[in-house]
Write a protein that holds these residues in place. Structure first.
Motif, PDB file in Angstrom:
ATOM      1  N   TRP A  71       0.855  -1.200   0.000  1.00 34.41           N
ATOM      2  CA  TRP A  71       0.000   0.000   0.000  1.00 34.41           C
ATOM      3  C   TRP A  71       0.887   1.246   0.000  1.00 34.41           C
ATOM      4  N   HIS A  77       1.478   5.346   0.084  1.00 32.94           N
ATOM      5  CA  HIS A  77       0.930   6.576   0.644  1.00 32.94           C
ATOM      6  C   HIS A  77       0.900   7.708  -0.389  1.00 32.94           C
ATOM      7  N   ASP A 104       3.438  12.094   2.718  1.00 33.47           N
ATOM      8  CA  ASP A 104       3.067  11.192   3.812  1.00 33.47           C
ATOM      9  C   ASP A 104       4.176  10.153   3.989  1.00 33.47           C
ATOM     10  N   ASN A 105       3.899   9.118   4.784  1.00 34.41           N
ATOM     11  CA  ASN A 105       4.846   8.014   4.948  1.00 34.41           C
ATOM     12  C   ASN A 105       4.080   6.720   5.193  1.00 34.41           C
ATOM     13  N   GLY A 106       4.804   5.605   5.208  1.00 38.69           N
ATOM     14  CA  GLY A 106       4.164   4.307   5.334  1.00 38.69           C
ATOM     15  C   GLY A 106       3.525   4.056   6.688  1.00 38.69           C
ATOM     16  N   SER A 150       1.607   5.981   8.713  1.00 36.87           N
ATOM     17  CA  SER A 150       0.222   6.403   8.937  1.00 36.87           C
ATOM     18  C   SER A 150      -0.768   5.428   8.300  1.00 36.87           C
ATOM     19  N   TRP A 151      -0.437   4.927   7.110  1.00 38.16           N
ATOM     20  CA  TRP A 151      -1.341   3.969   6.473  1.00 38.16           C
ATOM     21  C   TRP A 151      -1.299   2.609   7.144  1.00 38.16           C
ATOM     22  N   CYS A 176       3.809  -1.434   3.779  1.00 37.30           N
ATOM     23  CA  CYS A 176       3.614   0.009   3.594  1.00 37.30           C
ATOM     24  C   CYS A 176       4.963   0.714   3.525  1.00 37.30           C
ATOM     25  N   THR A 191       7.826   3.688   2.449  1.00 38.64           N
ATOM     26  CA  THR A 191       7.874   5.152   2.445  1.00 38.64           C
ATOM     27  C   THR A 191       8.666   5.610   1.225  1.00 38.64           C
ATOM     28  N   GLY A 212      -3.122   2.095  -3.229  1.00 44.47           N
ATOM     29  CA  GLY A 212      -2.539   3.348  -2.801  1.00 44.47           C
ATOM     30  C   GLY A 212      -3.531   4.489  -2.810  1.00 44.47           C
TER      31      GLY A 212
END
Length: 254
Positions: free
Chosen positions: A35, A37, A41-43, A45-46, A62, A64, A122
């Motif tokens: 997934w 982002h 953003d970065n990995g 938060s997701w 996830c 980054t 994504g």
């Protein structure tokens, strides 16, 4: 920032990717989804959101994006999967950045067991990268001609757009295997009608381009009043769709 495995890039430019966050399946591992982002953003938060979804059979990866100077920000650096000059249908595509991001995703999926179904999803720029990956899978190669080695079973794009839309028909047509891969790949696109960052018309047009070039298993969902963010109703749709397309066991049987 640590690099996940070898840095992916061409001889001209090497991209240093940020930290990768992994959400392990709570039940039987049946699918792995990378997934991606959105811009800035970065990995992390997701990964926190995806961990709350009722999908116990999915392993989420996830990553980054690299931090790079962005043309749209006047050269100011931000986490981004590729460079963007402007959000318009005539804007040039950063093929080098797109190829590096798509190859990084393949690298993350390359160590998954053979019996695990693979997917990419994504949000915003991450959705654009996921859709670009879908076209590479169908064509069997990246834009630079290198073979695309992963086999995808599902692609999800939220509030995004389709890069390289103008050249997609040439990429798919005339190659039998490409046409059959395009026709069979399930794609879910979701977009809010109130999106003031990536306009709704971009998502709608992306869906039309995909279906008109033979991606017959693409679904487009519109959400009234939704801006450039996600809502529980949309994520419920994603969960139901992934469960169906990936043939996942229900949470009660895991």
């Amino acid at each position: 920032m640590s690099s996940t495995g070898p840095s992916v890039g061409s001889a001209r430019r090497t991209f240093q990717f940020g930290r990768t966050h992994v959400v392990r399946p709570k039940g039987k591992h049946q699918a792995t989804v990378v997934w991606l982002h959105g811009l800035g953003d970065n990995g992390s938060s997701w990964s926190q959101l995806l961990e709350t979804l009722p999908l116990p059979n999915i392993k989420w990866i996830c990553p980054t994006a690299p931090t790079r100077p962005l043309t749209i920000f006047g050269g100011f650096p931000s986490t981004a999967w590729f460079d963007v000059g402007e959000l318009s249908e005539n804007a040039p595509d950063d093929l080098e950045g797109l190829n590096a991001a798509a190859a990084h995703v393949v690298n993350l999926l390359s160590t998954e067991p053979a019996d695990i179904k693979l997917g990419i999803g994504g949000f915003s720029m991450g959705a654009a990268t996921a859709l670009y990956s879908a076209t590479c899978f169908a064509a069997g190669k990246y834009a630079n001609g290198n073979p695309y080695p992963a086999t995808l079973s599902a692609v999800v794009g939220l509030s995004g757009w389709l890069p390289c839309a103008r050249t997609l028909r040439n990429k798919i047509q005339g190659v039998d295997e490409a046409a059959s891969r395009a026709a069979s790949l399930p794609i879910l696109l979701c977009h809010g009608k109130g999106d003031d960052v990536v306009p709704f018309k971009f998502g709608e047009k992306s869906s039309l381009v995909l279906t008109s070039t033979g991606f017959n298993n693409a679904t487009f969902k519109a959400y009234n009043g939704l801006g450039h963010y996600t809502i529980p109703e949309e994520m419920d749709e994603v969960c139901a769709w992934l469960t169906s397309k990936l043939g996942l066991e229900g949470s009660s049987s895991s």
